[in-house]
Motif scaffolding. Sequence first.
Motif, PDB file in Angstrom:
ATOM      1  N   LEU A 149      25.185 -30.189  36.878  1.00 15.16           N
ATOM      2  CA  LEU A 149      26.969 -30.533  35.707  1.00 15.16           C
ATOM      3  C   LEU A 149      26.975 -31.821  35.851  1.00 15.16           C
ATOM      4  N   ASP A 150      27.261 -32.455  37.042  1.00 14.07           N
ATOM      5  CA  ASP A 150      28.148 -33.397  37.673  1.00 14.07           C
ATOM      6  C   ASP A 150      27.218 -34.021  39.025  1.00 14.07           C
ATOM      7  N   GLY A 151      26.568 -33.714  38.726  1.00  8.14           N
ATOM      8  CA  GLY A 151      26.188 -34.137  40.645  1.00  8.14           C
ATOM      9  C   GLY A 151      24.691 -35.640  40.249  1.00  8.14           C
ATOM     10  N   ASP A 152      24.168 -35.766  41.367  1.00 13.18           N
ATOM     11  CA  ASP A 152      23.501 -37.026  41.183  1.00 13.18           C
ATOM     12  C   ASP A 152      21.769 -36.965  40.227  1.00 13.18           C
ATOM     13  N   ILE A 153      21.842 -35.223  40.532  1.00 11.42           N
ATOM     14  CA  ILE A 153      20.791 -34.820  39.756  1.00 11.42           C
ATOM     15  C   ILE A 153      20.091 -35.044  38.625  1.00 11.42           C
ATOM     16  N   LYS A 154      18.873 -36.304  38.419  1.00 12.16           N
ATOM     17  CA  LYS A 154      18.666 -36.704  37.438  1.00 12.16           C
ATOM     18  C   LYS A 154      17.356 -36.186  36.876  1.00 12.16           C
ATOM     19  N   ILE A 155      17.268 -36.487  35.369  1.00  8.32           N
ATOM     20  CA  ILE A 155      15.291 -35.618  34.680  1.00  8.32           C
ATOM     21  C   ILE A 155      15.068 -36.441  33.798  1.00  8.32           C
ATOM     22  N   THR A 156      13.764 -36.863  33.824  1.00  4.48           N
ATOM     23  CA  THR A 156      13.809 -37.558  31.740  1.00  4.48           C
ATOM     24  C   THR A 156      13.193 -36.594  31.158  1.00  4.48           C
ATOM     25  N   ALA A 157      13.388 -37.005  29.420  1.00  2.71           N
ATOM     26  CA  ALA A 157      11.781 -35.695  28.833  1.00  2.71           C
ATOM     27  C   ALA A 157      10.586 -35.065  28.939  1.00  2.71           C
ATOM     28  N   PHE A 158      10.001 -36.446  29.622  1.00  6.73           N
ATOM     29  CA  PHE A 158       9.154 -36.008  29.900  1.00  6.73           C
ATOM     30  C   PHE A 158       8.927 -35.193  30.908  1.00  6.73           C
ATOM     31  N   GLU A 159       9.824 -35.286  32.400  1.00 11.19           N
ATOM     32  CA  GLU A 159       9.413 -34.854  33.474  1.00 11.19           C
ATOM     33  C   GLU A 159       9.564 -33.173  33.236  1.00 11.19           C
ATOM     34  N   GLN A 160      10.858 -33.615  32.136  1.00 15.14           N
ATOM     35  CA  GLN A 160      11.078 -31.598  31.735  1.00 15.14           C
ATOM     36  C   GLN A 160      10.098 -31.429  31.130  1.00 15.14           C
ATOM     37  N   VAL A 161       9.548 -31.815  30.057  1.00 16.27           N
ATOM     38  CA  VAL A 161       7.955 -31.496  29.551  1.00 16.27           C
ATOM     39  C   VAL A 161       7.361 -30.822  30.721  1.00 16.27           C
ATOM     40  N   GLU A 162       6.437 -32.045  31.929  1.00 18.93           N
ATOM     41  CA  GLU A 162       5.937 -31.986  32.731  1.00 18.93           C
ATOM     42  C   GLU A 162       6.250 -30.264  33.646  1.00 18.93           C
ATOM     43  N   PHE A 163       7.463 -30.609  33.951  1.00 23.88           N
ATOM     44  CA  PHE A 163       7.664 -28.851  34.589  1.00 23.88           C
ATOM     45  C   PHE A 163       7.164 -27.924  34.028  1.00 23.88           C
ATOM     46  N   LEU A 164       7.759 -27.769  32.829  1.00 24.17           N
ATOM     47  CA  LEU A 164       7.431 -26.798  32.299  1.00 24.17           C
ATOM     48  C   LEU A 164       5.732 -26.162  31.432  1.00 24.17           C
ATOM     49  N   ARG A 165       5.520 -27.441  31.116  1.00 26.44           N
ATOM     50  CA  ARG A 165       3.798 -27.041  31.571  1.00 26.44           C
ATOM     51  C   ARG A 165       2.785 -26.309  33.065  1.00 26.44           C
ATOM     52  N   LYS A 166       4.130 -26.769  33.966  1.00 26.74           N
ATOM     53  CA  LYS A 166       3.513 -26.156  35.637  1.00 26.74           C
ATOM     54  C   LYS A 166       4.471 -24.088  35.464  1.00 26.74           C
ATOM     55  N   LEU A 167       4.972 -24.563  35.115  1.00 21.49           N
ATOM     56  CA  LEU A 167       5.872 -22.979  35.132  1.00 21.49           C
ATOM     57  C   LEU A 167       4.967 -21.726  33.773  1.00 21.49           C
ATOM     58  N   TYR A 168       4.420 -22.622  33.238  1.00 22.81           N
ATOM     59  CA  TYR A 168       3.751 -21.791  32.128  1.00 22.81           C
ATOM     60  C   TYR A 168       2.625 -21.253  32.451  1.00 22.81           C
ATOM     61  N   LEU A 169       1.865 -22.452  33.064  1.00 18.15           N
ATOM     62  CA  LEU A 169       0.385 -22.543  34.453  1.00 18.15           C
ATOM     63  C   LEU A 169       0.188 -21.794  35.357  1.00 18.15           C
ATOM     64  N   ASN A 170       1.843 -21.140  35.707  1.00 17.36           N
ATOM     65  CA  ASN A 170       2.246 -20.631  36.921  1.00 17.36           C
ATOM     66  C   ASN A 170       1.254 -21.939  38.206  1.00 17.36           C
ATOM     67  N   ASN A 171       1.090 -23.013  38.001  1.00 16.44           N
ATOM     68  CA  ASN A 171       1.161 -23.978  38.584  1.00 16.44           C
ATOM     69  C   ASN A 171       2.558 -24.495  39.568  1.00 16.44           C
ATOM     70  N   LEU A 172       3.204 -23.983  39.968  1.00 17.77           N
ATOM     71  CA  LEU A 172       4.367 -23.993  41.381  1.00 17.77           C
ATOM     72  C   LEU A 172       4.014 -23.104  42.475  1.00 17.77           C
ATOM     73  N   PRO A 173       4.360 -23.812  43.238  1.00 17.96           N
ATOM     74  CA  PRO A 173       4.535 -23.295  44.141  1.00 17.96           C
ATOM     75  C   PRO A 173       5.656 -22.073  45.105  1.00 17.96           C
ATOM     76  N   LEU A 174       5.328 -21.155  44.135  1.00 18.24           N
ATOM     77  CA  LEU A 174       6.444 -19.662  44.254  1.00 18.24           C
ATOM     78  C   LEU A 174       5.268 -18.856  43.968  1.00 18.24           C
TER      79      LEU A 174
END
Length: 255
Positions: A149-174
């Motif tokens: 909410l107010d820290g140093d973390i930042k993300i671009t719209a492109f990075e949001q999409v790429e993360f969602l793609r990995k999530l959808y494809l179960n392509n995350l190391p969890l």
Amino acid sequence: MKKLFVFLLLLCSLVKAEDIEIKSIFNSFDVDGTIVIQSLYSKKNYVYNLNRATKPLLPASTFKIPNSLIILNEKLLHDENQIIKWDKKKRFLNVWNQDQTLKTAFRYSCVWCYQKFAKKISIQKYEKYLKLLDYGNKKVGIDSSSFWLDGDIKITAFEQVEFLRKLYLNNLPLDKKYINIVKDIMFEEKNRKYKLSSKTGWATSVKNKHGWYVGFLETKKEVWFFATNLLIEDFKRLDLRKKVTLEVLKQKRVI
């Protein structure tokens, strides 16, 4: 040299994607911002306002997507239905002032719920998770309970999409169990044309307040990932996040 050439070609194609039709939709709602839309199978891309789409921004409550994964992986909750007891403190939204589950906390963007668990996760552990998930700039800041909410973390719209793609494809190391739970709580609506899964966010601690609407939309033949970021100062205009997104998806004949 070859990589640079490929990048320039991609950049040119994205610039061309900033078409006048998407611009007209933003103008009709009298709002500034960006939208990135990418398909899973046909490799189609639509982008409006490339400069903002590549600008790192606070994720605000869209961070509840990876944060939910982290909370589950840390075994702080068993599943999406475990009761999270309300502490009886009155807060901004009435829907926050009651017992929650991960499912309702995600849907209502209940800040106190996520802060309750975030306080149990150290800054160092969060940094490890951000690197593991390759999320944004992977920076936390000085407070593990509010950095999205107010820290140093930042993300671009492109990075949001790429993360969602990995999530959808179960392509995350969890564990896939946790990934599937998060995809389930992201579900928003379904009709004859599509199934929509999403998360909103509103960054209010920055000079230029901005709202997010990110997610994926499944049709019979395709999956579309999207990230919309709008400059929004007024709480009453937050509905534009979804309205603009759906109008663009309609204009592009996605839905």
